[in-house]
Design a protein around this motif. Structure first.
Motif, PDB file in Angstrom:
ATOM      1  N   VAL A  41     -42.166  89.347 103.025  1.00  0.00           N
ATOM      2  CA  VAL A  41     -42.292  88.774 104.361  1.00  0.00           C
ATOM      3  C   VAL A  41     -43.662  88.121 104.427  1.00  0.00           C
ATOM      4  O   VAL A  41     -44.674  88.747 104.091  1.00  0.00           O
ATOM      5  CB  VAL A  41     -42.150  89.836 105.463  1.00  0.00           C
ATOM      6  CG1 VAL A  41     -42.333  89.201 106.838  1.00  0.00           C
ATOM      7  CG2 VAL A  41     -40.780  90.513 105.374  1.00  0.00           C
ATOM      8  N   TYR A  42     -43.683  86.867 104.848  1.00  0.00           N
ATOM      9  CA  TYR A  42     -44.921  86.110 104.916  1.00  0.00           C
ATOM     10  C   TYR A  42     -45.379  86.017 106.368  1.00  0.00           C
ATOM     11  O   TYR A  42     -44.596  85.674 107.258  1.00  0.00           O
ATOM     12  CB  TYR A  42     -44.726  84.715 104.335  1.00  0.00           C
ATOM     13  CG  TYR A  42     -44.693  84.721 102.827  1.00  0.00           C
ATOM     14  CD1 TYR A  42     -43.611  85.262 102.142  1.00  0.00           C
ATOM     15  CD2 TYR A  42     -45.754  84.216 102.087  1.00  0.00           C
ATOM     16  CE1 TYR A  42     -43.588  85.295 100.759  1.00  0.00           C
ATOM     17  CE2 TYR A  42     -45.736  84.237 100.697  1.00  0.00           C
ATOM     18  CZ  TYR A  42     -44.655  84.782 100.041  1.00  0.00           C
ATOM     19  OH  TYR A  42     -44.632  84.809  98.663  1.00  0.00           O
ATOM     20  N   TYR A  43     -46.669  86.316 106.560  1.00  0.00           N
ATOM     21  CA  TYR A  43     -47.267  86.322 107.882  1.00  0.00           C
ATOM     22  C   TYR A  43     -48.436  85.356 107.944  1.00  0.00           C
ATOM     23  O   TYR A  43     -49.167  85.199 106.972  1.00  0.00           O
ATOM     24  CB  TYR A  43     -47.816  87.713 108.228  1.00  0.00           C
ATOM     25  CG  TYR A  43     -46.811  88.827 108.230  1.00  0.00           C
ATOM     26  CD1 TYR A  43     -46.531  89.537 107.069  1.00  0.00           C
ATOM     27  CD2 TYR A  43     -46.153  89.188 109.397  1.00  0.00           C
ATOM     28  CE1 TYR A  43     -45.626  90.583 107.064  1.00  0.00           C
ATOM     29  CE2 TYR A  43     -45.242  90.234 109.411  1.00  0.00           C
ATOM     30  CZ  TYR A  43     -44.981  90.913 108.238  1.00  0.00           C
ATOM     31  OH  TYR A  43     -44.075  91.941 108.250  1.00  0.00           O
ATOM     32  N   CYS A  44     -48.635  84.753 109.093  1.00  0.00           N
ATOM     33  CA  CYS A  44     -49.878  84.023 109.301  1.00  0.00           C
ATOM     34  C   CYS A  44     -50.656  84.727 110.401  1.00  0.00           C
ATOM     35  O   CYS A  44     -50.091  85.455 111.224  1.00  0.00           O
ATOM     36  CB  CYS A  44     -49.648  82.565 109.631  1.00  0.00           C
ATOM     37  SG  CYS A  44     -49.024  82.236 111.274  1.00  0.00           S
ATOM     38  N   ALA A  45     -51.955  84.505 110.379  1.00  0.00           N
ATOM     39  CA  ALA A  45     -52.821  85.181 111.339  1.00  0.00           C
ATOM     40  C   ALA A  45     -54.109  84.391 111.506  1.00  0.00           C
ATOM     41  O   ALA A  45     -54.495  83.607 110.639  1.00  0.00           O
ATOM     42  CB  ALA A  45     -53.137  86.601 110.869  1.00  0.00           C
ATOM     43  N   THR A  94     -60.462  79.868 111.225  1.00  0.00           N
ATOM     44  CA  THR A  94     -59.821  80.002 109.925  1.00  0.00           C
ATOM     45  C   THR A  94     -58.463  80.669 110.132  1.00  0.00           C
ATOM     46  O   THR A  94     -58.335  81.610 110.916  1.00  0.00           O
ATOM     47  CB  THR A  94     -60.685  80.865 108.993  1.00  0.00           C
ATOM     48  OG1 THR A  94     -61.880  80.158 108.683  1.00  0.00           O
ATOM     49  CG2 THR A  94     -59.947  81.204 107.701  1.00  0.00           C
ATOM     50  N   MET A  95     -57.460  80.152 109.455  1.00  0.00           N
ATOM     51  CA  MET A  95     -56.110  80.707 109.516  1.00  0.00           C
ATOM     52  C   MET A  95     -55.712  81.181 108.126  1.00  0.00           C
ATOM     53  O   MET A  95     -56.037  80.550 107.119  1.00  0.00           O
ATOM     54  CB  MET A  95     -55.114  79.668 110.004  1.00  0.00           C
ATOM     55  CG  MET A  95     -55.360  79.188 111.421  1.00  0.00           C
ATOM     56  SD  MET A  95     -55.138  80.462 112.666  1.00  0.00           S
ATOM     57  CE  MET A  95     -53.378  80.780 112.536  1.00  0.00           C
ATOM     58  N   GLY A  96     -55.004  82.273 108.083  1.00  0.00           N
ATOM     59  CA  GLY A  96     -54.631  82.833 106.789  1.00  0.00           C
ATOM     60  C   GLY A  96     -53.151  83.132 106.690  1.00  0.00           C
ATOM     61  O   GLY A  96     -52.468  83.318 107.702  1.00  0.00           O
TER      62      GLY A  96
END
Length: 122
Positions: free
Chosen positions: A92-96, A33-35
């Motif tokens: 600021v947008y981050y993916c994780a 799963t990626m968020g």
């Protein structure tokens, strides 16, 4: 595991659209799963959206109906299509990559990218 790399941020006006991309180094990307999360100045990092390896999606109430998360496992990339942007979307947008636990908590994720700035002017 290499950190994800976000791109696609920028300065836009209210009502405009942006598409963010999050590229990973591959490997077992498709199994996770990626968020997407975001953090505005002086505020805590907050959940935006997540997509499971099966393609199930989850959204914060604040972005439902405006944002769409998707993934291309062949390209090891996850996207965040943002429509009808509002000044309060500025962050600021981050993916994780999700490790375990709730999809909605930053502490459930590891391998964070460096982030991409989204600024929405009124």
């Amino acid at each position: 595991q290499v950190q994800p790399v976000e791109s696609g941020g920028g300065l836009v006006q209210a009502g405009d659209s942006l598409r963010l991309s999050c590229a990973t180094a591959g490997g077992t990307f498709s199994r996770y799963t990626m968020g997407w999360f975001r953090q505005a100045p002086g505020k805590e990092r907050e959940f935006v959206a997540a997509t499971t390896w099966l393609g199930n999606t989850y959204y914060a109430d604040s972005v439902k109906g405006r944002f769409t998360i998707s993934r291309d496992n062949a390209k090891n990339t996850v996207y965040l299509q943002m429509n009808s942007l509002k000044p309060e979307d500025t962050a600021v947008y981050y993916c994780a990559r999700h490790n375990s636990g709730s999809y909605y908590r930053p502490s459930s994720y590891g391998y964070w990218g460096q982030g991409t700035q989204v600024t929405v002017s009124s």
